[in-house]
Structure formats: C-alpha cells, structure tokens
Scaffold this motif. Structure first.
Motif, mmCIF file in Angstrom:
data_model
loop_
_atom_site.group_PDB
_atom_site.id
_atom_site.type_symbol
_atom_site.label_atom_id
_atom_site.label_comp_id
_atom_site.label_asym_id
_atom_site.label_seq_id
_atom_site.Cartn_x
_atom_site.Cartn_y
_atom_site.Cartn_z
ATOM 1 N N ASP A 158 13.084 15.740 -16.089
ATOM 2 C CA ASP A 158 12.964 15.582 -15.169
ATOM 3 C C ASP A 158 12.474 15.693 -14.336
ATOM 4 O OD1 ASP A 158 16.203 14.820 -16.030
ATOM 5 O OD2 ASP A 158 17.209 16.847 -14.854
ATOM 6 N N ARG A 159 11.436 16.989 -14.670
ATOM 7 C CA ARG A 159 10.796 17.392 -13.465
ATOM 8 C C ARG A 159 9.372 16.095 -13.304
ATOM 9 N NH1 ARG A 159 10.908 23.097 -14.531
ATOM 10 N NH2 ARG A 159 12.477 23.962 -13.079
ATOM 11 N N LEU A 160 8.820 16.007 -15.138
ATOM 12 C CA LEU A 160 8.217 14.638 -15.569
ATOM 13 C C LEU A 160 8.508 13.694 -14.987
ATOM 14 C CD1 LEU A 160 6.769 16.036 -18.694
ATOM 15 C CD2 LEU A 160 6.121 16.217 -16.307
ATOM 16 N N LEU A 161 9.734 13.323 -15.279
ATOM 17 C CA LEU A 161 10.260 11.618 -14.451
ATOM 18 C C LEU A 161 10.167 11.697 -13.499
ATOM 19 C CD1 LEU A 161 13.461 11.230 -17.194
ATOM 20 C CD2 LEU A 161 11.326 10.630 -17.314
ATOM 21 N N LYS A 162 10.290 12.964 -12.451
ATOM 22 C CA LYS A 162 10.201 12.775 -10.435
ATOM 23 C C LYS A 162 9.014 11.968 -10.655
ATOM 24 C CE LYS A 162 14.213 14.836 -9.644
ATOM 25 N NZ LYS A 162 15.192 16.140 -9.453
ATOM 26 N N ILE A 163 7.624 13.542 -11.438
ATOM 27 C CA ILE A 163 6.900 12.818 -11.347
ATOM 28 C C ILE A 163 6.573 11.559 -11.436
ATOM 29 C CG2 ILE A 163 4.595 13.328 -12.073
ATOM 30 C CD1 ILE A 163 5.486 16.580 -12.255
ATOM 31 N N ALA A 164 6.765 10.849 -13.020
ATOM 32 C CA ALA A 164 6.491 9.606 -12.661
ATOM 33 C C ALA A 164 6.770 8.523 -11.787
ATOM 34 C CB ALA A 164 7.109 9.248 -14.165
ATOM 35 N N LEU A 165 7.436 8.268 -11.633
ATOM 36 C CA LEU A 165 8.450 8.152 -10.269
ATOM 37 C C LEU A 165 7.654 8.131 -8.615
ATOM 38 C CD1 LEU A 165 12.276 8.261 -9.732
ATOM 39 C CD2 LEU A 165 10.899 5.984 -10.233
ATOM 40 N N GLU A 166 6.686 9.133 -8.562
ATOM 41 C CA GLU A 166 6.186 9.473 -7.859
ATOM 42 C C GLU A 166 4.813 8.713 -7.661
ATOM 43 O OE1 GLU A 166 6.342 10.850 -4.416
ATOM 44 O OE2 GLU A 166 9.003 10.720 -5.425
ATOM 45 N N TYR A 167 4.079 8.766 -9.131
ATOM 46 C CA TYR A 167 2.870 7.913 -9.106
ATOM 47 C C TYR A 167 2.944 6.079 -9.527
ATOM 48 C CZ TYR A 167 0.933 11.978 -11.666
ATOM 49 O OH TYR A 167 -0.025 13.041 -11.936
ATOM 50 N N ASP A 168 4.601 5.699 -9.560
ATOM 51 C CA ASP A 168 5.031 4.554 -9.288
ATOM 52 C C ASP A 168 5.192 4.260 -7.634
ATOM 53 O OD1 ASP A 168 5.498 4.190 -11.930
ATOM 54 O OD2 ASP A 168 7.562 4.205 -11.797
ATOM 55 N N LYS A 169 5.533 5.378 -6.960
ATOM 56 C CA LYS A 169 5.268 5.029 -5.597
ATOM 57 C C LYS A 169 3.239 5.142 -5.237
ATOM 58 C CE LYS A 169 9.387 7.215 -4.343
ATOM 59 N NZ LYS A 169 9.602 8.907 -3.709
ATOM 60 N N LEU A 170 2.992 5.552 -5.450
ATOM 61 C CA LEU A 170 1.279 5.690 -5.638
ATOM 62 C C LEU A 170 1.142 3.999 -5.728
ATOM 63 C CD1 LEU A 170 0.501 9.576 -5.937
ATOM 64 C CD2 LEU A 170 0.273 8.189 -4.292
ATOM 65 N N ALA A 171 1.517 3.412 -7.567
ATOM 66 C CA ALA A 171 0.593 2.428 -7.639
ATOM 67 C C ALA A 171 0.940 1.056 -6.378
ATOM 68 C CB ALA A 171 1.159 1.883 -8.773
ATOM 69 N N TRP A 172 2.142 1.729 -6.096
ATOM 70 C CA TRP A 172 3.150 0.575 -5.000
ATOM 71 C C TRP A 172 2.106 0.729 -3.813
ATOM 72 C CZ3 TRP A 172 4.767 -4.149 -4.670
ATOM 73 C CH2 TRP A 172 4.918 -4.377 -3.300
ATOM 74 N N ARG A 173 1.580 1.742 -3.523
ATOM 75 C CA ARG A 173 0.921 1.627 -2.095
ATOM 76 C C ARG A 173 -0.638 1.366 -2.494
ATOM 77 N NH1 ARG A 173 2.885 7.855 -1.225
ATOM 78 N NH2 ARG A 173 5.003 7.336 -0.677
ATOM 79 N N ALA A 174 -1.085 1.572 -3.697
ATOM 80 C CA ALA A 174 -2.439 0.885 -3.706
ATOM 81 C C ALA A 174 -2.310 -0.394 -3.460
ATOM 82 C CB ALA A 174 -3.147 1.986 -4.915
ATOM 83 N N HIS A 175 -1.231 -0.944 -4.296
ATOM 84 C CA HIS A 175 -1.174 -2.384 -4.567
ATOM 85 C C HIS A 175 -0.764 -2.844 -2.765
ATOM 86 C CE1 HIS A 175 0.326 -6.418 -5.998
ATOM 87 N NE2 HIS A 175 1.628 -6.041 -4.998
ATOM 88 N N VAL A 176 -0.195 -2.515 -2.175
ATOM 89 C CA VAL A 176 0.067 -2.303 -0.410
ATOM 90 C C VAL A 176 -1.207 -2.497 -0.365
ATOM 91 C CG1 VAL A 176 1.104 -2.322 1.605
ATOM 92 C CG2 VAL A 176 2.420 -2.095 -0.506
ATOM 93 N N TRP A 177 -1.936 -1.737 0.048
ATOM 94 C CA TRP A 177 -3.382 -1.581 0.022
ATOM 95 C C TRP A 177 -4.828 -2.443 0.042
ATOM 96 C CZ3 TRP A 177 -7.707 -0.804 -1.274
ATOM 97 C CH2 TRP A 177 -9.413 -0.076 0.036
ATOM 98 N N GLN A 178 -4.464 -2.412 -0.905
ATOM 99 C CA GLN A 178 -5.376 -3.774 -2.217
ATOM 100 C C GLN A 178 -4.181 -4.894 -0.889
ATOM 101 O OE1 GLN A 178 -5.433 -3.612 -6.325
ATOM 102 N NE2 GLN A 178 -7.205 -2.390 -6.282
#
Length: 62
Positions: free
Chosen positions: A34-54
């Motif tokens: 569960d902890r790793l899956l939550k971390i993966a979700l946070e990485y997905d959020k960072l990917a989205w933020r990087a996409h929006v930034w670009q």
C-alpha cells in the motif's frame, strides 16, 4: 529552474511510478505494498505537474 532537468520531464516521473508499481506487485505484505502504491500515485501527480508546467512554458514561449 532548469527546464532540461529530468525533474521537469513527465516521462521521468511516469517511469518512476511504473517501477514503483512493479516493486509493489512483487510484495506480499499489504502495508508495504500500500505504501509503494501511494508513492506511485504521488509520482503520477508529479508527472501531471511537470506536464502542465511544460504546457504553460510552451504557451509563454509563443
């Protein structure tokens, strides 16, 4: 800010999320998984933020 840094690249964060999900899939312990899956979700959020930034940066450049 260095836009060429991998920290600003959505693919970098998507790859981290995928690698984390693979690690989680190999685990039996529910809490650790569960902890790793939550971390993966946070990485997905960072990917989205990087996409929006670009996208915003591209709009500003035009």
């Amino acid at each position: 800010m260095n836009p060429k840094s991998k920290l600003y690249q959505p693919d970098h964060w998507r790859a981290r999320a995928e690698a984390t999900r693979k690690k989680a899939a190999a685990l039996i312990d529910g809490k650790a998984k569960d902890r790793l899956l939550k971390i993966a979700l946070e990485y997905d959020k960072l990917a989205w933020r990087a996409h929006v930034w670009q996208m915003r940066k591209n709009e500003d450049d035009t």
